[in-house]
Design an enzyme around this catalytic site. Structure first.
Site, PDB file in Angstrom:
ATOM      1  N   THR A 195     106.536  66.581  43.688  1.00 38.85           N
ATOM      2  CA  THR A 195     105.915  67.643  42.875  1.00 38.85           C
ATOM      3  C   THR A 195     104.388  67.624  42.962  1.00 38.85           C
ATOM      4  O   THR A 195     103.728  68.641  42.773  1.00 38.85           O
ATOM      5  CB  THR A 195     106.351  67.544  41.403  1.00 38.85           C
ATOM      6  N   LEU A 241     103.377  71.309  40.392  1.00 35.34           N
ATOM      7  CA  LEU A 241     104.383  72.107  39.681  1.00 35.34           C
ATOM      8  C   LEU A 241     105.708  71.352  39.779  1.00 35.34           C
ATOM      9  O   LEU A 241     106.270  71.191  40.863  1.00 35.34           O
ATOM     10  CB  LEU A 241     104.491  73.500  40.303  1.00 35.34           C
ATOM     11  N   HIS A 242     106.170  70.838  38.649  1.00 31.88           N
ATOM     12  CA  HIS A 242     107.265  69.854  38.664  1.00 31.88           C
ATOM     13  C   HIS A 242     108.665  70.485  38.625  1.00 31.88           C
ATOM     14  O   HIS A 242     109.382  70.497  39.598  1.00 31.88           O
ATOM     15  CB  HIS A 242     107.125  68.894  37.465  1.00 31.88           C
ATOM     16  N   ASP A 243     109.059  71.019  37.482  1.00 31.61           N
ATOM     17  CA  ASP A 243     110.467  71.330  37.236  1.00 31.61           C
ATOM     18  C   ASP A 243     111.090  72.399  38.140  1.00 31.61           C
ATOM     19  O   ASP A 243     112.269  72.274  38.508  1.00 31.61           O
ATOM     20  CB  ASP A 243     110.650  71.725  35.761  1.00 31.61           C
TER      21      ASP A 243
END
Ligand code: RIB
Ligand code: CA
Length: 313
Positions: A195, A241-243
């Site tokens: 991420t 930007l993770h999820d």
């Protein structure tokens, strides 16, 4: 045939973008439900944010449940410093008209998995693993019924983000992460190593805003808010930007690369609690319990995200 998924989440701007990406991908994903968990902010606020995002997506057919309000053993640590007081600062979204389901989210997970043929449901976890761990503890029979768990969690080459050693979702509830990683359920781990290469640069956010719909404007406002903290911290052009990487993996796994390895959670050392001890170079004979993703194609990810957001209202 669309994949049946349940999204377990603590929205959180990046969680919200993940939910929107999934909601826009009806051909590939059938969202059975969204279950909120305490994490970025308190449970009630996370649940309310999940309702707002479901309404923003236009997919009010998706039921939303509230799960656990605190980690299995520890006091709750939240992240208002990143996500703002509401957990979804940035856009002004209307108060939700849709309501939470009555049933507790953990009991919903158990009942839904028992009522669905084994191997049909994928759990997408975007926050601390408290709900999933509590369901596994309360009803161990559901473990073989879960097709796989795709989780935003952990970090090895990138180490931690909430402490030098631990990534936030694992740090908030390390015991829950430990239960899930020892469950025998097939796991795909989407860690900070991936991420942190998926950066929401101004050019990419401008392209999302230029879509011209409500969802695009809201996402640009969300990520412009939440990226401020990470840009200041990492000093890079754009924030991780993770999820949404969890959903992108389900939509286009070819965007990511990784390997089957062993990952164990540190749960006792005060210095490194929540660390995902990833045997990436296989120096031990510990069982390979996760597909650990290490690389992602950022350009391909943002092309997918922008194209899908354009499908929303
Ligand atoms: O460490 C990143 C994770 O923590 C993401 O899921 C973000 O939403 C926060 O919950
Ligand atoms: Ca999250």
């Amino acid at each position: 045939m669309p994949k049946k998924i349940i999204i377990d989440t603590d929205p959180g701007q990046d969680d919200a973008v993940a939910i929107l990406l999934a909601a826009a991908s009806r051909e590939e994903l059938q969202i059975e439900a969204i279950v909120a968990v305490a994490g970025n902010v308190g449970l009630a606020q996370n649940a309310r944010n999940a309702l707002k995002v479901v309404e923003l997506s236009g997919r009010t057919d998706i039921p939303v449940y509230a799960g656990c309000s605190r980690p299995m053993r520890r006091r709750l640590v939240t992240a208002e410093h990143v996500h703002g007081e509401t957990g979804l600062d940035g856009p002004v979204l209307p108060e939700p008209k849709i309501r939470l389901q009555e049933q507790h989210g953990v009991d919903f997970l158990i009942d839904k998995l028992r009522a669905t043929p084994p191997g049909e449901i994928t759990l997408c976890t975007l926050g601390p693993l408290t709900n999933v761990a509590m369901a596994l503890v309360k009803a161990p029979d559901i473990a073989p019924r879960i097709k796989e768990i795709v989780m935003m969690a952990g970090g090895y080459f990138e180490m931690g983000n909430i402490t030098p050693a631990a990534e936030f979702n694992v740090f908030v509830d390390p015991e829950a992460a430990d239960v899930v990683l020892r469950s025998g359920v097939p796991i795909v781990m989407v860690p900070l190593d991936v991420t942190h290469t998926i950066l929401s640069t101004r050019k990419r956010l401008d392209a999302i805003k230029a879509i011209g719909n409500r969802a695009g404007a809201a996402v640009e406002a969300m990520l412009s808010f939440s990226e401020a903290f990470d840009q200041q911290k990492y000093g890079r052009e754009g924030a991780p930007l993770h999820d949404p990487c969890v959903i992108a993996y389900l939509l286009k796994p070819e965007l990511f690369k990784g390997r089957e390895i062993n990952v164990v959670i540190e749960t006792s050392s005060e210095l490194t609690v929540g660390m995902t001890v990833a045997d990436y170079w296989r120096v031990t004979d510990r069982p390979h319990n996760v597909l650990y993703l290490r690389e992602g194609d950022a350009a391909g990810f943002y092309a997918l995200l922008t194209e899908r957001l354009a499908r929303l209202p």
